[in-house]
Design an enzyme around this catalytic site. Structure first.
Site, PDB file in Angstrom:
ATOM      1  N   CYS A  30       8.648 107.193  72.635  1.00  0.00           N
ATOM      2  CA  CYS A  30       8.003 106.799  71.366  1.00  0.00           C
ATOM      3  C   CYS A  30       7.002 105.875  71.799  1.00  0.00           C
ATOM      4  O   CYS A  30       5.725 105.910  71.014  1.00  0.00           O
ATOM      5  CB  CYS A  30       8.835 106.216  70.351  1.00  0.00           C
ATOM      6  SG  CYS A  30       9.920 104.771  70.658  1.00  0.00           S
ATOM      7  N   CYS A  46     -26.467  77.125  54.724  1.00  0.00           N
ATOM      8  CA  CYS A  46     -27.683  77.436  54.331  1.00  0.00           C
ATOM      9  C   CYS A  46     -28.193  78.768  55.145  1.00  0.00           C
ATOM     10  O   CYS A  46     -29.115  79.398  54.346  1.00  0.00           O
ATOM     11  CB  CYS A  46     -28.739  76.519  54.718  1.00  0.00           C
ATOM     12  SG  CYS A  46     -28.940  76.169  56.289  1.00  0.00           S
ATOM     13  N   CYS A  48     -17.998  72.134  64.357  1.00  0.00           N
ATOM     14  CA  CYS A  48     -17.012  71.139  64.190  1.00  0.00           C
ATOM     15  C   CYS A  48     -15.626  71.760  64.241  1.00  0.00           C
ATOM     16  O   CYS A  48     -15.171  72.506  63.387  1.00  0.00           O
ATOM     17  CB  CYS A  48     -17.418  70.537  62.821  1.00  0.00           C
ATOM     18  SG  CYS A  48     -16.174  68.968  62.529  1.00  0.00           S
ATOM     19  N   CYS A  84     -27.621  70.129  57.515  1.00  0.00           N
ATOM     20  CA  CYS A  84     -26.311  70.507  56.896  1.00  0.00           C
ATOM     21  C   CYS A  84     -25.081  69.631  57.437  1.00  0.00           C
ATOM     22  O   CYS A  84     -24.063  69.403  56.625  1.00  0.00           O
ATOM     23  CB  CYS A  84     -26.074  72.126  56.624  1.00  0.00           C
ATOM     24  SG  CYS A  84     -27.033  73.067  55.582  1.00  0.00           S
ATOM     25  N   HIS A 129     -20.850  65.744  57.253  1.00  0.00           N
ATOM     26  CA  HIS A 129     -20.107  64.671  57.712  1.00  0.00           C
ATOM     27  C   HIS A 129     -20.582  63.381  57.321  1.00  0.00           C
ATOM     28  O   HIS A 129     -20.164  62.207  57.640  1.00  0.00           O
ATOM     29  CB  HIS A 129     -20.249  64.796  59.197  1.00  0.00           C
ATOM     30  CG  HIS A 129     -19.674  66.039  59.852  1.00  0.00           C
ATOM     31  ND1 HIS A 129     -20.428  67.340  60.162  1.00  0.00           N
ATOM     32  CD2 HIS A 129     -18.461  66.430  59.798  1.00  0.00           C
ATOM     33  CE1 HIS A 129     -19.676  68.124  60.493  1.00  0.00           C
ATOM     34  NE2 HIS A 129     -18.371  67.728  60.478  1.00  0.00           N
ATOM     35  N   HIS A 177     -14.998  63.232  61.724  1.00  0.00           N
ATOM     36  CA  HIS A 177     -15.104  64.342  62.711  1.00  0.00           C
ATOM     37  C   HIS A 177     -16.263  64.230  63.858  1.00  0.00           C
ATOM     38  O   HIS A 177     -17.093  63.495  63.740  1.00  0.00           O
ATOM     39  CB  HIS A 177     -15.475  65.425  61.789  1.00  0.00           C
ATOM     40  CG  HIS A 177     -14.488  66.060  60.857  1.00  0.00           C
ATOM     41  ND1 HIS A 177     -14.565  66.838  59.981  1.00  0.00           N
ATOM     42  CD2 HIS A 177     -13.400  65.511  60.517  1.00  0.00           C
ATOM     43  CE1 HIS A 177     -13.622  67.381  59.251  1.00  0.00           C
ATOM     44  NE2 HIS A 177     -13.018  66.172  59.559  1.00  0.00           N
ATOM     45  N   HIS A 206      11.745 100.755  68.302  1.00  0.00           N
ATOM     46  CA  HIS A 206      11.301 102.165  68.186  1.00  0.00           C
ATOM     47  C   HIS A 206       9.819 102.062  67.647  1.00  0.00           C
ATOM     48  O   HIS A 206       9.532 101.178  66.621  1.00  0.00           O
ATOM     49  CB  HIS A 206      11.936 102.803  67.014  1.00  0.00           C
ATOM     50  CG  HIS A 206      11.273 104.079  66.600  1.00  0.00           C
ATOM     51  ND1 HIS A 206      11.445 105.282  67.689  1.00  0.00           N
ATOM     52  CD2 HIS A 206      11.076 104.879  65.461  1.00  0.00           C
ATOM     53  CE1 HIS A 206      10.854 106.467  67.010  1.00  0.00           C
ATOM     54  NE2 HIS A 206      10.785 106.211  65.657  1.00  0.00           N
TER      55      HIS A 206
END
Length: 630
Positions: free
Chosen positions: A291, A466, A474, A495, A500, A508, A546
């Site tokens: 199988c 954008c 990040c 952005c 952030h 971050h 199987h």
């Protein structure tokens, strides 16, 4: 007609005419060497015949005439008839052939689904134009103008605006050696371009500004100069279209060659599945714990993405294995049924050649595929990122996934491993996160019908906010569902600064992306980058040792089939009874919201859907554009 006759004045060169066989024989009986023939011009506003000089006419087969009749203008017909090569190439095209079709100044990728007439012949003519119905693939889907219908009659089926009907002059088979189907315009002093050529490529070349056609026979270098040996249309053949004293077609002396045709059956189309595959004693017959191999080989039924392994040049010792795979398994499968003895033959060949000591109980589908693709056929790895043929998904211990999609699993695995794809793979084989055959990390996994790999590529990406060129990524934002549930969180600098600046994300630490200088110089103009997506075409599942297969064979949500090579353990001469069945219920569950799907009790799920959602072992995706070249 190859030259404009003096009479009648309204008949031009390029017009196709006909004469009945009875009338033609009568003319020969009346005159041994007639100089004119009474012929009927096609597309004439009158049913009169005209006496046309024989020396400005040439004979056409009915097939050639119908291909040329699809062209609307006499001058265009004459041009393509004289060019010759495209007309002869068109005669060899078949359903299932990957092609490039020109439409509106674009080269679109697709697959031939229909070859024939769109309208019935008008009295008194017995022929009408032959057109090619093409289903567009990959990124070119939606750029057509039909769903396979013409004037309220359906010739093939595809999604809205995913089909095109075109004459042969706008259709050419895909050239497998180059990712670009376009041919650059010749200059008066063309420079040799050999780096993208391979033996067997069809080429157009120029001698003294004369356009010619041929096939690459070899690439050579001498004293630092590169040479291409090309088989031309010159008098290098051995026949005038006659084979063993039987005329097959007509051409000038020494312009014809007869070669052995490669016997291959194309994949089963969406329209053929119910007729060819569904039912008991369909698919591949199971035998002696086969199988895992049956489920893997069933992948060939409706897709050509792995067909490169059927034709790849291989070592003489392994040629019998490749022949068994093509002639005894794949071709019969695409006709509906493979006897279990052929699978046993393949297993015995693999064991004899030392690729496995048994291939009877312990192997897995991925191990079988790797043996075939790597050790026997030496195919290039499907996944360049690890030089591997399949990718095992691993997750870190801190993941928060509960009911994951395949998209999320792949992204989390790449994120935790720090991996990127070097290129879009033609086929992506993904092994689900589980330990052995019993322990599963997730109760259910949601199949992603499309896998967006754009963010997994080591190429310039778009800012998720954008759409401008991304310059930072990040890792801390990756698991933040504020932006989206999937996708790496990459931003342009503007952005990234805004994101952030929020108190929750000031800790971050974004990382700079490696962006080529050329992109940085024009970053603001890259607002519409193409998304690279793969299509799901198969899922292999395992339950209590199987293996079974699910195949997504068509564009509709219900276009799923389920295959079990041992559906009935009752044996016939020692072999099990296989079965292929429709499972449209899968589509119903895929349309549910995550909350609805999470509430489904596995044992209560309809049909065989539980096995797809709960027992998935391996997902297989294909790039409908990249697979045309592999």
């Amino acid at each position: 007609i190859i030259e404009t006759p003096k009479y009648p004045g309204h008949i031009k060169a390029g017009r196709i005419c006909y004469i009945s066989e009875y009338k033609y024989r009568s003319e020969l009986q009346r005159c041994d060497s007639p100089t004119k023939l009474p012929v009927y011009p096609f597309n004439s506003h009158t049913s009169l015949n005209y006496e046309i000089d024989l020396n400005i006419m040439t004979a056409l087969s009915a097939e050639e005439a119908e291909l040329l009749l699809a062209l609307p203008e006499d001058a265009e017909r004459l041009k393509w008839f004289r060019e010759g090569a495209a007309l002869q190439t068109a005669r060899g095209l078949t359903k299932g052939t990957p092609v490039i079709v020109q439409d509106g100044g674009q080269d679109l990728r697709g697959i031939i689904r229909y070859i024939g007439r769109l309208t019935k012949p008008k009295y008194p003519y017995s022929l009408s134009g032959t057109f090619f119905g093409i289903e567009l693939q990959g990124a070119d889907k939606g750029k057509g103008n039909t769903n396979g219908s013409f004037q309220h009659e359906t010739f093939f089926s595809c999604s809205k605006d995913c089909g095109i009907f075109a004459p042969f002059s706008r259709v050419r088979p895909v050239v497998p050696s180059s990712l670009s189907p376009s041919v650059p315009e010749p200059s008066h002093h063309p420079q040799p371009q050999t780096e993208e050529l391979n033996v067997g490529d069809r080429v157009t070349y120029f001698i003294s500004n004369t356009c010619r056609h041929g096939m690459v026979l070899g690439l050579e270098e001498e004293d630092g100069k590169h040479f291409v040996r090309i088989s031309t249309e010159e008098e290098r053949g051995v026949s005038d279209g006659t084979f063993k004293d039987k005329r097959i077609f007509t051409c000038p002396s020494k312009r014809a060659l007869f070669v052995k045709k490669l016997e291959t059956v194309p994949p089963i189309t969406t329209e053929q599945v119910n007729q060819i595959l569904i039912g008991r004693m369909k698919g591949i017959q199971g035998h002696c714990n086969s199988c895992y191999m049956d489920a893997a080989l069933f992948l060939f039924s409706c897709s050509s993405v792995l067909d490169s392994m059927l034709f790849k040049s291989t070592a003489p010792r392994d040629t019998p294995i490749q022949n068994t795979l093509l002639h005894d398994i794949v071709n019969p499968l695409r006709k509906g049924f493979v006897e279990g003895r052929h699978i046993m033959k393949l297993r015995q060949q693999l064991q004899k050649h030392g690729y496995s000591h048994s291939f009877t109980t312990d192997e897995k589908p991925e191990e079988f595929l790797i043996v075939i693709m790597h050790h026997i056929l030496a195919l290039d790895p499907l996944l360049k990122v690890q030089d591997s043929y399949c990718y095992q998904i691993f997750l870190d211990q801190n993941h928060s996934l509960v009911l994951p999609t395949v998209q999320q699993l792949l992204e989390h695995s790449f994120h935790s491993s720090g991996l990127k794809l070097a290129e879009v793979p033609s086929c992506l084989i993904l092994q689900m996160p589980r330990f052995g055959k019993k322990f599963k990390m997730f109760e259910k996994i949601v199949p992603s019908l499309e896998l967006d790999v754009t963010d997994l590529l080591s190429e310039p990406q778009q800012c998720v906010l954008c759409g401008h060129l991304a310059e930072e990524q990040c890792a801390d934002c990756f698991k933040d569902p504020l932006f989206s549930q999937t996708g790496f969180k990459v931003f342009c600098k503007e952005c990234s600064f805004k994101v952030h600046s929020h108190p929750q994300r000031r800790s971050h630490q974004p990382d700079a992306l490696d962006v080529p200088k050329g992109y940085l110089d024009h970053g603001k103009s890259h607002t519409q980058m193409t998304r690279d997506k793969l299509e799901l075409f198969a899922v292999l599942c395992i339950e209590t040792s199987h293996y079974v297969s699910f195949i997504k064979y068509g564009p509709n949500s219900e276009d799923w089939i389920f295959f079990d090579s041992m559906a009935d353990r009752q044996e016939i001469d020692g072999f099990n009874i296989p079965e292929v069945q429709n499972c449209p219920e899968v589509g119903m569950y895929l349309e549910m919201s995550p909350a609805e799907l999470a509430n489904q009790v596995p044992r209560d799920m309809k049909g065989v859907a539980k096995r797809l959602f709960c027992d998935a072992y391996m997902y297989l995706y294909q790039s409908t554009s990249m697979c045309l070249y592999r």
